[in-house]
Design an enzyme around this catalytic site. Structure first.
Site, PDB file in Angstrom:
ATOM      1  N   LYS A  44      25.231  51.544  58.598  1.00  0.00           N
ATOM      2  CA  LYS A  44      25.023  51.485  57.144  1.00  0.00           C
ATOM      3  C   LYS A  44      25.434  50.100  56.666  1.00  0.00           C
ATOM      4  O   LYS A  44      26.551  49.646  56.906  1.00  0.00           O
ATOM      5  CB  LYS A  44      25.895  52.545  56.469  1.00  0.00           C
ATOM      6  CG  LYS A  44      25.112  53.486  55.583  1.00  0.00           C
ATOM      7  CD  LYS A  44      26.033  54.568  55.060  1.00  0.00           C
ATOM      8  CE  LYS A  44      25.436  55.254  53.860  1.00  0.00           C
ATOM      9  NZ  LYS A  44      26.341  56.260  53.322  1.00  0.00           N
TER      10      LYS A  44
HETATM   11  O1  G3P Z   1      27.204  58.396  51.103  1.00  0.00           O
HETATM   12  C1  G3P Z   1      26.748  57.831  49.932  1.00  0.00           C
HETATM   13  C2  G3P Z   1      26.654  58.749  48.751  1.00  0.00           C
HETATM   14  O2  G3P Z   1      26.074  59.961  49.077  1.00  0.00           O
HETATM   15  C3  G3P Z   1      27.821  58.781  47.847  1.00  0.00           C
HETATM   16  O3  G3P Z   1      27.749  59.796  46.876  1.00  0.00           O
HETATM   17  O4  G3P Z   1      28.739  61.163  45.057  1.00  0.00           O
HETATM   18  O5  G3P Z   1      29.982  59.135  45.905  1.00  0.00           O
HETATM   19  O6  G3P Z   1      27.925  58.883  44.538  1.00  0.00           O
HETATM   20  P1  G3P Z   1      28.655  59.740  45.535  1.00  0.00           P
END
Ligand code: G3P
Length: 214
Positions: A83
């Site tokens: 990533k």
């Molecule tokens: O892994 C990246 C992503 O899914 C993060 O989600 O909820 O922290 O915006 P969030």
């Protein structure tokens, strides 16, 4: 549509896997930090549980640092996907890693043009963050629609992982748009399976069954 699970928690991965819902796993530095364990050890354990793409994120911000971290992480397992944040240095790293046949997932995508650039650099996956756009009163799913349309216009192989999913509607809309993958937190995955009428129906069937046996 493929379901990835967005977690670094191996118990959650095991349970979701037992349900047959894990085609891959995405992690990020925040999710890894929550586990309080060694990064590479967690990633290796996840790889032993799931036969599918496992995203592990680099911490460096410069191309050279990203590439050297990526090379180390890629040694853990053939299923590792690196990533990389969506920056100019990140794009350069993607180009170099793609030439080395190391898979990449360009993360923190918030505009369709960022997704177009990531695909042109050779990214295997891109992660548009829908929840974080919704948080700012922007339609996160509109971004996904545009990315899917652009990739289809030009037949890019880059797969779209809808990320920052916060609720079942995000998953439904991802499926209706035709996104390749939704990466789903475990809490949301459980909600997808539930319906109050299912619970009510089970209770009614069991009550009738018990009455008939009295
Ligand atoms: O892994 C990246 C992503 O899914 C993060 O989600 O909820 O922290 O915006 P969030």
């Amino acid at each position: 549509m493929k379901f990835f699970i967005d977690t670094a928690n191996v118990d959650e991965i095991r349970e979701a896997n037992a349900m047959g819902m894990v085609d891959g796993v995405t992690t990020n530095p925040s999710l890894i930090a929550k586990e309080g364990r060694d990064f590479k050890e967690i990633i290796a354990e996840i790889c032993s549980l799931v036969d599918g793409p496992i995203s592990a994120e680099v911490i460096s911000l410069d191309t050279e640092g990203m590439v050297s971290e990526a090379r180390e992480l890629a040694k853990i397992d053939d299923n590792i996907v690196i990533k990389i944040p969506m920056t100019v240095d990140g794009l350069k790293a993607v180009r170099l890693l793609t030439a080395e046949e190391i898979k990449t997932n360009v993360t923190l995508i918030f505009s369709p043009l960022q997704a177009l650039m990531a695909a042109k650099a050779g990214a295997s996956f891109v992660s548009p963050f829908v929840g974080r756009l919704d948080d700012l009163s922007h339609e996160g799913m509109e971004l996904v629609e545009q990315v899917v349309e652009i990739y289809s216009n030009y037949a890019f192989d880059t797969e779209v992982i809808v990320a920052s999913i916060r609720n079942p509607l995000h998953v439904l809309e991802s499926a209706l748009i035709g996104a390749d993958i939704a990466t789903i937190p475990f809490s949301v995955l459980k909600k997808l399976a539930a319906h109050p009428l299912t619970d009510k129906g089970i209770k009614a069937f069991l009550d009738d069954w018990k009455k008939a046996r009295k």
